[in-house]
Design a protein around this motif. Structure first.
Motif, mmCIF file in Angstrom:
data_model
loop_
_atom_site.group_PDB
_atom_site.id
_atom_site.type_symbol
_atom_site.label_atom_id
_atom_site.label_comp_id
_atom_site.label_asym_id
_atom_site.label_seq_id
_atom_site.Cartn_x
_atom_site.Cartn_y
_atom_site.Cartn_z
ATOM 1 N N ALA A 110 1.806 4.906 -9.649
ATOM 2 C CA ALA A 110 1.152 4.237 -8.520
ATOM 3 C C ALA A 110 -0.232 4.843 -8.294
ATOM 4 O O ALA A 110 -0.378 6.066 -8.173
ATOM 5 C CB ALA A 110 1.999 4.352 -7.255
ATOM 6 N N ALA A 111 -1.225 3.983 -8.269
ATOM 7 C CA ALA A 111 -2.603 4.441 -8.092
ATOM 8 C C ALA A 111 -2.778 5.116 -6.734
ATOM 9 O O ALA A 111 -2.163 4.717 -5.745
ATOM 10 C CB ALA A 111 -3.556 3.254 -8.211
ATOM 11 N N PRO A 117 5.109 6.232 -2.769
ATOM 12 C CA PRO A 117 4.253 5.284 -3.492
ATOM 13 C C PRO A 117 4.747 3.840 -3.394
ATOM 14 O O PRO A 117 5.912 3.582 -3.110
ATOM 15 C CB PRO A 117 4.352 5.772 -4.941
ATOM 16 C CG PRO A 117 5.705 6.400 -5.026
ATOM 17 C CD PRO A 117 5.916 7.053 -3.678
ATOM 18 N N VAL A 118 3.847 2.916 -3.669
ATOM 19 C CA VAL A 118 4.197 1.510 -3.841
ATOM 20 C C VAL A 118 5.179 1.432 -5.005
ATOM 21 O O VAL A 118 5.032 2.142 -6.008
ATOM 22 C CB VAL A 118 2.928 0.674 -4.147
ATOM 23 C CG1 VAL A 118 3.287 -0.721 -4.607
ATOM 24 C CG2 VAL A 118 2.019 0.633 -2.943
ATOM 25 N N LEU A 119 6.178 0.572 -4.887
ATOM 26 C CA LEU A 119 7.215 0.496 -5.921
ATOM 27 C C LEU A 119 7.130 -0.764 -6.778
ATOM 28 O O LEU A 119 8.050 -1.047 -7.542
ATOM 29 C CB LEU A 119 8.599 0.626 -5.273
ATOM 30 C CG LEU A 119 8.849 1.957 -4.575
ATOM 31 C CD1 LEU A 119 10.234 1.971 -3.933
ATOM 32 C CD2 LEU A 119 8.675 3.132 -5.523
ATOM 33 N N ASN A 120 6.030 -1.487 -6.713
ATOM 34 C CA ASN A 120 5.841 -2.631 -7.607
ATOM 35 C C ASN A 120 5.829 -2.136 -9.046
ATOM 36 O O ASN A 120 5.138 -1.168 -9.368
ATOM 37 C CB ASN A 120 4.520 -3.339 -7.331
ATOM 38 C CG ASN A 120 4.472 -4.003 -5.983
ATOM 39 O OD1 ASN A 120 5.500 -4.304 -5.395
ATOM 40 N ND2 ASN A 120 3.263 -4.238 -5.489
ATOM 41 N N ARG A 170 0.862 -1.192 0.000
ATOM 42 C CA ARG A 170 0.000 0.000 0.000
ATOM 43 C C ARG A 170 0.889 1.230 0.000
ATOM 44 O O ARG A 170 2.004 1.216 0.535
ATOM 45 C CB ARG A 170 -0.886 0.033 1.251
ATOM 46 C CG ARG A 170 -1.791 -1.158 1.411
ATOM 47 C CD ARG A 170 -3.018 -1.020 0.503
ATOM 48 N NE ARG A 170 -3.925 -2.135 0.651
ATOM 49 C CZ ARG A 170 -4.047 -3.125 -0.230
ATOM 50 N NH1 ARG A 170 -3.310 -3.140 -1.312
ATOM 51 N NH2 ARG A 170 -4.896 -4.102 -0.026
ATOM 52 N N ASN A 171 0.385 2.318 -0.569
ATOM 53 C CA ASN A 171 1.109 3.586 -0.525
ATOM 54 C C ASN A 171 1.291 4.017 0.921
ATOM 55 O O ASN A 171 0.415 3.806 1.755
ATOM 56 C CB ASN A 171 0.344 4.677 -1.284
ATOM 57 C CG ASN A 171 0.307 4.429 -2.765
ATOM 58 O OD1 ASN A 171 1.262 3.947 -3.358
ATOM 59 N ND2 ASN A 171 -0.806 4.776 -3.384
ATOM 60 N N LYS A 172 2.437 4.591 1.173
ATOM 61 C CA LYS A 172 2.737 5.170 2.484
ATOM 62 C C LYS A 172 3.048 6.645 2.229
ATOM 63 O O LYS A 172 2.380 7.281 1.426
ATOM 64 C CB LYS A 172 3.926 4.456 3.114
ATOM 65 C CG LYS A 172 3.709 2.976 3.422
ATOM 66 C CD LYS A 172 4.945 2.391 4.044
ATOM 67 C CE LYS A 172 4.779 0.946 4.419
ATOM 68 N NZ LYS A 172 5.980 0.431 5.098
ATOM 69 N N VAL A 173 4.069 7.172 2.863
ATOM 70 C CA VAL A 173 4.527 8.530 2.577
ATOM 71 C C VAL A 173 4.969 8.602 1.117
ATOM 72 O O VAL A 173 4.810 9.602 0.444
ATOM 73 C CB VAL A 173 5.682 8.933 3.522
ATOM 74 C CG1 VAL A 173 6.293 10.251 3.122
ATOM 75 C CG2 VAL A 173 5.193 8.961 4.955
#
Length: 128
Positions: free
Chosen positions: A66-67, A53-56, A48-51
């Motif tokens: 990142a959505a 973005p998700v890096l997948n 999930r995004n945190k501070v």
């Protein structure tokens, strides 16, 4: 204003090619290096995004994908200008994020050890 930022970013990207490229990192070692990134970023199936973005799927992608993450205008302009997170660009960004994308929300000062950069890029490449 955005055009001038894109042109400035292009100049930074062009000069960043003098930074070594780390295509042959060790993903297992990169997992350990990524522990420094976990406070702000996540990877994996349930990420999930945190501070930050998700890096997948970041390796080989354009910035800003990142959505549901609110990117800086500068990062979005970099994407519109054709920037791609390839090994060269990631190396430059992980070395000094604000030098590559002035105005980025990423406040991290950068990784200093060449091997750490190669390893974390190799680790990130394992997440599609």
């Amino acid at each position: 204003m955005i055009k001038s930022k894109i042109l400035a970013l292009g100049a930074v990207v062009a000069t960043s090619f003098s930074v070594p490229v780390y295509a042959n990192g060790d993903a297992d070692a990169g997992r350990r290096v990524f522990n420094r990134c976990k406070a702000c970023h996540a990877v994996g199936e349930d990420a999930r995004n945190k501070v930050g973005p998700v890096l997948n799927g970041v390796v080989g992608a354009a910035p800003g994908l990142a959505a549901d993450f609110s990117y800086s205008d500068e990062m979005l302009a970099a994407a519109e200008g054709g920037m791609v997170w390839d090994a060269e660009t990631l190396t430059a960004f992980l070395t000094d994020p604000s030098a590559l994308v002035p105005g980025t929300k990423m406040s991290f000062a950068g990784l200093r050890r060449e091997g750490d950069i190669a390893d974390v890029i190799a680790y990130l490449a394992t997440f599609e």
